[in-house]
Design an enzyme around this catalytic site. Structure first.
Site, mmCIF file in Angstrom:
data_model
loop_
_atom_site.group_PDB
_atom_site.id
_atom_site.type_symbol
_atom_site.label_atom_id
_atom_site.label_comp_id
_atom_site.label_asym_id
_atom_site.label_seq_id
_atom_site.Cartn_x
_atom_site.Cartn_y
_atom_site.Cartn_z
ATOM 1 N N LYS A 112 32.845 40.849 80.305
ATOM 2 C CA LYS A 112 33.301 39.469 80.460
ATOM 3 C C LYS A 112 33.449 38.756 79.116
ATOM 4 O O LYS A 112 34.197 37.790 78.993
ATOM 5 C CB LYS A 112 32.379 38.711 81.403
HETATM 6 C C1 LIG Z 1 31.975 41.162 86.559
HETATM 7 C C2 LIG Z 1 31.626 42.610 86.426
HETATM 8 C C3 LIG Z 1 32.334 43.618 87.142
HETATM 9 C C4 LIG Z 1 33.407 43.291 88.162
HETATM 10 O O1 LIG Z 1 34.613 42.848 87.575
HETATM 11 P P1 LIG Z 1 35.730 42.104 88.453
HETATM 12 O O2 LIG Z 1 36.721 41.600 87.476
HETATM 13 O O3 LIG Z 1 35.019 41.010 89.203
HETATM 14 O O4 LIG Z 1 36.317 43.115 89.390
HETATM 15 C C5 LIG Z 1 31.983 44.945 86.915
HETATM 16 N N1 LIG Z 1 30.994 45.282 86.039
HETATM 17 C C6 LIG Z 1 30.299 44.345 85.346
HETATM 18 C C7 LIG Z 1 29.212 44.781 84.423
HETATM 19 C C8 LIG Z 1 30.599 42.984 85.501
HETATM 20 O O5 LIG Z 1 29.891 42.062 84.806
#
Ligand SMILES: *Cc1c(COP(=O)(O)O)cnc(C)c1O
Length: 462
Positions: A112
């Site tokens: 993120k």
């Molecule tokens: C948010 C997250 C995901 C999922 O990603 P999306 O874009 O919601 O599909 C997968 N792995 C981790 C470690 C995350 O923080």
């Protein structure tokens, strides 16, 4: 560049407006009116460029001239200078034609950061230009909150308020948020659960009168700029492995579908992608929909990959909009039905999706098995989210000759519980996070009452 709503009834907006807005007024999500293209020559010219330069070139058409090139280039460079690896998102080969794309070298050790480091800077730029300030509110059970705080801590025109359920997030995750002592960062521990926190944030967006006209901004994955920033690493990794002259496939640990949707945008821009493998944990709405046309909600399950624990996958709506030939009425009908009762997709759009997407769901026992097995074979320790992608890639890849890129969405140190359960000793935190457990913390405990939270936000914002 104009942006339109997936439900067809909200006004079209500019890039600047869409970044500052979040959800469309008709309940839909904004998408570009036309998807820009990268020609074969554009992709060829990216070979060997820095990540920041590729990022600038991929994102420029989405910004559509609303930020001048020099300024935008600087925002992009600053955003990715916060990553601890020189390649920003390095590729790590695990097996014959199977690569990990390590997206976890940012400040909070999860993917993120890639989007939120840039989003904070873009928001701050637009607000400065307008002479405005804005408030960010978000609820978190862990990952998103810390990445949003790190993305906004240096933003002069933003105050960020992140609500987390008091005593219900792990110590590492809490401290990643509460040890940021910047003047514009406010952590609120709610005496309730995650749903209470989420409900108060939603209610605050629905009625913003408590802020007396100050804008409230959403930084969750419905914000288009987050998708845009994620398109870049699909392009950069494919180019590193031979695109545009060689096809690649991606396996993506998925929840709200923002990450894999960004991959689909890269494909629509012209990147040669053979397959997208959608990996889920036991919260498998995406897998049930793609494999069995069962588009229905099921009760939330707490899993070893908690950042993928969801009931509804919000960004899936953006893919449905494409599969339904951009028919906003059809998307609105389908999603309104889905809110009430189990739904199914029409045959033609489902067939379109299945041309590019396959899926696989991985339960907790299998996550532990994959962590052990992958370590045995490769000496690499996968985090539990990445483990779902790794297994799904192995089970679902169409052929062995197309390079498979599994997205590594978090650093294993961040999810030490699962790693310990898999039978390994703890993983040390990387150098920049050493000492986290001794740092001073700052947060305010508030009751799960909307008035109390809104009064605090209204009073504390600068
Ligand atoms: C948010 C997250 C995901 C999922 O990603 P999306 O874009 O919601 O599909 C997968 N792995 C981790 C470690 C995350 O923080």
């Amino acid at each position: 560049m104009r942006y339109i709503s997936t439900r067809g009834q909200a006004p079209a907006l500019s890039f600047e407006e869409v970044v500052l807005t979040g959800m469309a007024s008709d309940g839909g999500l904004y998408v570009p009116e036309t998807i820009p293209t990268l020609s074969t020559a554009d992709l060829e010219a990216m070979a060997g460029l820095s990540y920041a330069e590729i990022a600038f070139r991929v994102m420029k058409p989405f910004v559509g001239g609303e930020i001048d090139d020099d300024t935008f280039r600087q925002l992009v460079e600053d955003a990715y200078a916060t990553f601890s690896h020189e390649a920003v998102v390095p590729l790590n080969q695990l097996a014959s034609n199977h690569f990990l794309l390590e997206l976890f070298h940012g400040p909070t050790l999860a993917f993120k950061d890639v989007a939120l480091q840039l989003l904070g800077r873009i928001l701050d730029h637009f607000l400065a230009k307008r002479g405005e300030r804005a408030v960010i509110m978000g609820a978190t059970s862990g990952d998103t909150g810390s990445a949003a705080i790190e993305g906004c801590r240096h933003c002069d025109n933003l105050d960020i308020f992140i609500l987390h359920p008091h005593n219900r997030v792990s110590e590492v995750q809490r401290r990643q948020m509460t040890s940021v002592l910047a003047d514009n960062v406010f952590n609120i521990a709610i005496e309730g659960d995650f749903d209470d926190a989420q409900a108060m944030v939603k209610a605050s967006f629905a009625d913003q009168a408590f802020l007396n006209g100050t804008r409230l901004v959403a930084v969750n994955s419905i914000n288009w700029a987050r998708i845009m920033a994620q398109v870049v690493y699909y392009v950069a990794s494919a180019v590193a492995l031979g695109a545009p002259h060689r096809e690649v496939s991606f396996s993506v640990p998925s929840a709200n579908f923002g990450n894999v949707f960004a991959g689909y945008v890269a494909y629509r821009m012209g990147l040669p992608v053979k397959q997208f493998v959608v990996a889920t944990n036991a919260n498998d709405i995406l897998h049930r929909t793609l494999a069995d046309n069962d588009f229905s909600k099921q009760a939330l399950k707490a899993t070893l990959a908690p950042s993928m624990d969801i009931v509804v996958s919000s960004n899936f709506e953006r893919l449905l909009f494409e599969a339904y030939d951009r028919n906003g009425d059809a998307v609105r009908d389908l999603l309104e039905r889905f809110q009430q009762e189990p739904a199914v997709l029409a045959e033609a759009p489902l067939a379109t999706l299945r041309e590019k997407f396959v899926s696989h769901s991985v339960d907790d026992d299998t996550i532990l098995e994959v962590i052990r097995e992958a370590h045995g074979r490769t000496k690499e320790l996968l985090d539990p989210h990445t483990a779902t992608g790794y297994r799904a890639a192995e089970r679902m890849r169409a052929d062995a000759s197309t390079p498979m890129i599994t997205l590594a969405t978090a650093h294993p140190a961040k999810f030490a519980d699962a790693v310990l359960q898999a039978g390994f000793e703890g993983v040390p935190l990387p150098a920049h996070m050493a000492g986290l457990l001794e740092r001073e913390e700052r947060y305010t405990v508030l009751p799960a009452e909307l008035e109390a939270v809104q009064a605090f936000v209204a009073e504390q914002r600068r």
